[in-house]
Write a protein that holds these residues in place. Structure first.
Motif, short mmCIF file in Angstrom:
data_model
loop_
_atom_site.label_atom_id
_atom_site.label_comp_id
_atom_site.label_asym_id
_atom_site.label_seq_id
_atom_site.Cartn_x
_atom_site.Cartn_y
_atom_site.Cartn_z
N ALA A 33 140.10 -11.56 -27.81
CA ALA A 33 139.40 -10.27 -27.87
C ALA A 33 138.30 -10.37 -28.92
CB ALA A 33 140.36 -9.15 -28.22
N LEU A 34 137.15 -9.78 -28.62
CA LEU A 34 135.99 -9.87 -29.51
C LEU A 34 135.06 -8.71 -29.23
CD1 LEU A 34 134.13 -11.52 -31.48
CD2 LEU A 34 133.25 -12.69 -29.45
N SER A 35 134.52 -8.12 -30.28
CA SER A 35 133.46 -7.12 -30.11
C SER A 35 132.44 -7.31 -31.22
CB SER A 35 134.02 -5.70 -30.14
OG SER A 35 134.53 -5.38 -31.42
N ALA A 36 131.20 -6.93 -30.94
CA ALA A 36 130.12 -7.04 -31.92
C ALA A 36 129.09 -5.96 -31.64
CB ALA A 36 129.47 -8.42 -31.87
N ARG A 37 128.56 -5.39 -32.69
CA ARG A 37 127.59 -4.30 -32.54
C ARG A 37 126.16 -4.82 -32.68
NH1 ARG A 37 129.48 -4.28 -37.69
NH2 ARG A 37 127.88 -4.18 -39.33
N ALA A 38 125.21 -3.97 -32.38
CA ALA A 38 123.81 -4.33 -32.54
C ALA A 38 123.51 -4.63 -34.00
CB ALA A 38 122.91 -3.19 -32.05
N GLY A 39 122.76 -5.70 -34.24
CA GLY A 39 122.40 -6.10 -35.59
C GLY A 39 123.46 -6.88 -36.33
N GLU A 40 124.53 -7.26 -35.63
CA GLU A 40 125.63 -7.99 -36.26
C GLU A 40 125.66 -9.43 -35.78
OE1 GLU A 40 130.43 -7.48 -37.05
OE2 GLU A 40 129.58 -6.64 -35.21
N CYS A 41 126.01 -10.33 -36.69
CA CYS A 41 126.23 -11.74 -36.36
C CYS A 41 127.70 -12.07 -36.53
CB CYS A 41 125.39 -12.65 -37.25
SG CYS A 41 125.72 -14.41 -36.99
N VAL A 42 128.30 -12.63 -35.48
CA VAL A 42 129.67 -13.11 -35.52
C VAL A 42 129.64 -14.62 -35.33
CG1 VAL A 42 131.95 -13.03 -34.46
CG2 VAL A 42 130.56 -10.95 -34.59
N ALA A 43 130.21 -15.36 -36.26
CA ALA A 43 130.28 -16.81 -36.15
C ALA A 43 131.65 -17.21 -35.66
CB ALA A 43 130.00 -17.46 -37.50
N LEU A 44 131.68 -18.16 -34.73
CA LEU A 44 132.91 -18.69 -34.18
C LEU A 44 133.08 -20.13 -34.64
CD1 LEU A 44 132.66 -17.41 -30.48
CD2 LEU A 44 133.69 -16.26 -32.46
N LEU A 45 134.10 -20.38 -35.43
CA LEU A 45 134.42 -21.72 -35.91
C LEU A 45 135.56 -22.30 -35.09
CD1 LEU A 45 134.45 -21.19 -39.78
CD2 LEU A 45 132.93 -22.76 -38.57
N GLY A 46 135.64 -23.61 -35.07
CA GLY A 46 136.77 -24.25 -34.41
C GLY A 46 136.54 -25.74 -34.27
N ARG A 47 137.63 -26.47 -34.11
CA ARG A 47 137.54 -27.90 -33.87
C ARG A 47 136.82 -28.18 -32.56
NH1 ARG A 47 143.00 -27.08 -35.19
NH2 ARG A 47 143.73 -28.11 -37.09
N HIS A 199 115.22 -7.06 -35.31
CA HIS A 199 115.09 -6.50 -33.96
C HIS A 199 116.38 -5.87 -33.46
CE1 HIS A 199 111.01 -7.96 -33.27
NE2 HIS A 199 111.38 -9.10 -33.82
N GLY A 200 117.42 -5.83 -34.29
CA GLY A 200 118.65 -5.16 -33.92
C GLY A 200 119.42 -5.80 -32.79
N ARG A 201 119.37 -7.13 -32.70
CA ARG A 201 120.12 -7.83 -31.66
C ARG A 201 121.52 -8.20 -32.16
NH1 ARG A 201 116.67 -5.48 -28.77
NH2 ARG A 201 114.54 -6.17 -29.10
N THR A 202 122.36 -8.59 -31.23
CA THR A 202 123.69 -9.09 -31.56
C THR A 202 123.68 -10.60 -31.40
OG1 THR A 202 124.74 -7.06 -30.79
CG2 THR A 202 126.14 -9.01 -30.95
N LEU A 203 124.20 -11.31 -32.40
CA LEU A 203 124.21 -12.76 -32.37
C LEU A 203 125.64 -13.28 -32.44
CD1 LEU A 203 122.83 -15.58 -32.59
CD2 LEU A 203 122.70 -15.20 -35.06
N VAL A 204 126.02 -14.11 -31.47
CA VAL A 204 127.27 -14.85 -31.53
C VAL A 204 126.90 -16.30 -31.74
CG1 VAL A 204 129.37 -15.54 -30.33
CG2 VAL A 204 128.49 -13.20 -30.08
N LEU A 205 127.36 -16.85 -32.84
CA LEU A 205 126.96 -18.17 -33.30
C LEU A 205 128.16 -19.10 -33.28
CD1 LEU A 205 124.88 -20.03 -34.83
CD2 LEU A 205 125.70 -18.96 -36.94
N VAL A 206 128.13 -20.11 -32.43
CA VAL A 206 129.20 -21.10 -32.36
C VAL A 206 128.84 -22.30 -33.23
CG1 VAL A 206 130.28 -22.81 -30.84
CG2 VAL A 206 130.10 -20.44 -30.12
N THR A 207 129.75 -22.70 -34.10
CA THR A 207 129.46 -23.81 -35.01
C THR A 207 130.77 -24.44 -35.48
OG1 THR A 207 128.33 -24.43 -37.06
CG2 THR A 207 129.39 -22.27 -37.02
N HIS A 208 130.67 -25.64 -35.98
CA HIS A 208 131.82 -26.25 -36.67
C HIS A 208 131.57 -26.28 -38.17
CE1 HIS A 208 128.97 -29.59 -36.36
NE2 HIS A 208 129.56 -30.06 -37.43
N SER A 209 130.41 -25.74 -38.61
CA SER A 209 129.98 -25.83 -39.99
C SER A 209 130.15 -24.50 -40.72
CB SER A 209 128.50 -26.25 -40.06
OG SER A 209 127.97 -26.06 -41.35
N ARG A 210 130.88 -24.54 -41.83
CA ARG A 210 131.03 -23.32 -42.63
C ARG A 210 129.71 -22.93 -43.30
NH1 ARG A 210 136.23 -21.84 -42.93
NH2 ARG A 210 137.76 -23.39 -42.26
#
Length: 236
Positions: A33-47, A199-210
């Protein structure tokens, strides 16, 4: 000011795959489950192999979950057929990849303009938007250059411009600095963070880097098919 309503909602996502040869099943996502609002960045970490790219494909409607649903800007993806999904991706989602994915035969300006052209925006209406984006990217003098004439950092800035030019609700970035050195990557991340927030966008950022994840408002870790708040150090 950021809108408090979610631009992205994912509910109870499951995705399983048959193992090669049809023997057994690989359970990649288990009730995410995941939600994100306008102007928010959520980073997804994982192996590597944890399911980050699978999740990104579900959020984009490129793949479909075995169970659960995804909504982007109020539209539930499971209600759309493939033509409508394609239109939604063109208009509401921007993509940034590790490998840049620029078209070698197109100039910088033409690469940035591509989402507008695919959506039927007339060239005369697109030109001022492209010029403004080029200036914002620091590429005002490179409009007519081709990708092979650019540095890696310049190419990723072009990719960011292409992802933002059509004013999408959601930006999905998959290891956006993975092919850049540390200093160049930091500058590109700083630009990306400034642009998506202003610009008030939503960003989902996938990375392995803290270090990359540090630009995010929230950091989540995908582990054993589930997302959790990233509040402890992992040994990977």
């Amino acid at each position: 000011m950021s809108d408090t309503s979610p631009q992205l909602c994912a509910h109870d996502l499951y995705r399983h795959y048959r193992e090669a040869g049809g023997h057994g099943e690989r359970r990649v996502l288990e009730g995410v489950a995941l939600s994100a609002r306008a102007g928010e960045c959520v980073a997804l970490l994982g192996r590597s192999g944890s399911g980050k790219s699978t999740l990104l494909n579900l959020l984009a409607g490129i793949d479909r979950p075995d169970r659960g649903w995804v909504e982007v800007a109020g539209t539930r993806l499971s209600t759309l057929g493939e033509p409508a999904l394609t239109r939604l991706r063109r208009r509401r989602i921007g993509f940034i990849y590790q490998s840049f994915n620029l078209i070698d035969e197109l100039t910088v300006a033409e690469n940035i303009a591509l989402p507008l052209a695919l959506d039927g925006v007339r060239a005369r209406d697109a030109r001022p938007r492209i010029a403004a984006m080029l200036e914002r990217l620091g590429l005002g003098g490179r409009a007519n250059a081709f990708p092979d004439q650019l540095s890696g950092g310049e190419q990723q800035r072009v990719a960011i411009g292409r992802a933002l030019i059509h004013e999408p609700a959601l930006i999905l970035a998959d290891e956006p600095t993975g092919n850049l050195d540390a200093d160049t990557g930091a500058r590109v991340l700083e630009l990306l963070a400034a642009l998506f927030r202003e610009h008030g966008r939503t960003l989902v950022l996938v990375t392995h880097s803290r270090a990359v994840a540090a630009i995010a408002d929230r950091v989540l870790t995908l582990e054993r098919g589930r997302l959790r708040a990233d509040d402890t150090a992992l040994s990977w």
